[in-house]
Write an enzyme that holds these catalytic residues in place. Sequence first.
Site, short mmCIF file in Angstrom:
data_model
loop_
_atom_site.label_atom_id
_atom_site.label_comp_id
_atom_site.label_asym_id
_atom_site.label_seq_id
_atom_site.Cartn_x
_atom_site.Cartn_y
_atom_site.Cartn_z
N GLY A 156 0.78 -1.23 0.00
CA GLY A 156 0.00 0.00 0.00
C GLY A 156 0.81 1.27 0.00
N GLU A 198 1.26 -36.96 0.76
CA GLU A 198 0.60 -35.89 1.52
C GLU A 198 0.18 -36.37 2.91
OE1 GLU A 198 0.79 -33.00 0.46
OE2 GLU A 198 1.45 -33.52 -1.56
#
EC number: 3.4.24.-
Length: 693
Positions: free
Chosen positions: A199, A417
Amino acid sequence: MNRFTRQAVLYLLILMIVVGIFQQLNQEPEAEEDLFYNEFLNKVEAGEVDRVDITERDIEGELTDGTSFVTRDPGDPELIETLKEYEVNIKDHEVPGPPWWASLFTYIIPFVLLIAIFFFFMQQSQGGGGRMMNFGKSKAKLHEGDQKSNVKFHDVAGADEEKEELVEVVNFLKEPQKFIDLGARIPKGVLLVGPPGTGKTLLGRAVAGEAGVPFFSISGSDFVEMFVGVGASRVRDLFENAKKNSPCIVFIDEIDAVGRQRGAGLGGGHDEREQTLNQLLVEMDGFDVNEGIIVMAATNRSDILDPALQRPGRFDRQITVNAPDLKGREEILKVHARDKPLEDNVDLKVVARRTPGFTGADLENLVNEAAIYAARRNKNRIGMKELEGAIDRVIAGTEKKSRVISEFEKKIVAYHEAGHAIVGYLLPHTDPVHKVSIIPRGAAGGFTLMLPEEDRQFMTKTELLERVSTLLGGRVAEELKLKEISTGAQNDLERATTIVRQMIMEYGMSENLGPITLGQKQGQVFLGRDIARDKDYSENIAYAIDKEIRNMVDSSYQEARETLEENIDKLEKIAQALMERETLVAKEIKMLMEGKDLPPIEESEDTETLDFLVDEQQDTKSESDNEQQSQENQADNNQNDSTTEFDDEQQTNDDNRPEDDEDNEEDKNKGNNDFNLKIDYNKEDKDNKDKDK
């Protein structure tokens, strides 16, 4: 009628007059009688032709009755003999050329037109609207009055401290006298520093919208162009305009394009950018005290800026804009969602907790993706399901449900996994496992998502070693269950080795080598990045480093192996569940680890994840109600609020919300914290292996 229109009409009239004159000059005089060539020959043979005048293209003459005529000369070679035979008087002469003034027009008019066009563009460039000839003029845009930015400070969320400093800068310009009376000097420059997407430019636009003074904005790349000296000239012109509009603010976005460190390098000892930087340094330090010109600049590469540019007197303040924390992310989500219709069950605090490390740009993209997802499903409001899908898309990419993989490869990914999930679940100093999937997303063949319980900036040695063990859990699971290893663990091995190497060479966490840093990085300023590392240690130390890396990796590998061997039944259950359901969320993983059976599959995995989020939101609301009840029974409300908030966070963490992106966490915390989300890549993912750096 404005000036441009008047000039255009004038030039058009001149052009029409010139064309008319040419047409008049080239017009042939009309003859009294126009004959066909065969008629002309018939009259010659009949003795009706008295005389002829042969020109280049025509035959003009007079009949015996005195009538003039004209006909075309087709180039008949026997015409002269025929005319002599019938005793026709012949006049053959040189064709007269055009008059001298017509020839003069032929040369003068193009030249006059070129001069007119040149002066036309010169007038336009001097009018301020164009830059055709004004190469040395600044391209800075002036924002004031109706052209002022619509962004205000209340549109910038998650950066309260940064806004406070910028509000002070604006007050310097609005009310300078109260600072001057106290002997304060108005800051000459403010440098906004931080990672991409936090920002910095938005803060500059907010200052432009809030400041009651003129605001000049320009990009660092707008100074240097094709001609030598243009950059320095534009810097001078920019500050001349700023002085005319003082007090004012000059905002230079991406100043590293022109402010890079000077010195001999790949670009030579002196180039156009260096000359521009020198002029910028002179202008910034050449102001009179309290002249009222403040230079703001933004960059995400402050490490390559010239030291003379960053010293006090030029940039007096450096404001670091970091990735927002939990509260900041929630405020940013509220800002981006205030113009979008949300369902009643949407809890932005839950979304904020699921996105640690996300910058403001990431969160804006997240909300936008959710809106696109809702529109694709023909919904008129955005719900938690759309936000969940948007988070998955931003973090891991689009699901590749159409990708066809064999059962053997599917089994490899499932055990791989499952190994990550079990090691990460059981080791005490790892982040909670929030989601495991074997559905390919983007370039990933499957992934295990681990979400930290709170925003972290530091990691302990134990946490790093257990992180390495979790990364190696996939390879260990393949070896234990399939008696085979695959290329799917390539990225895990690379990341594990990187963590261990950083522990030894950068963090001083080696017991044998001690608390030292080895291998200083070389910075090539003209490349803008580090491309080499000095080997400031002996060959014996290099051997010790390699040996220590091997020992630490082997130790972590053994820890992962022991953990999975002790829970081989759970490894089998989770792998089979992944083969059947393809995706497991935190609640389902917890049930399997506790030895419970999963309920039948009734809905899609997206709906299951959504139900989990809704349950979590309901738990949060329930705890909020309990908080209000306890507030009525306790005298100290502040203490009660603090306790309830802690309980709310703890309950939310126990519910194990779905995943977050480790790669985003790494980029926004510290470059070496590649620890929060594990995404395991197949052999197809070699091109993406540097994503987490």
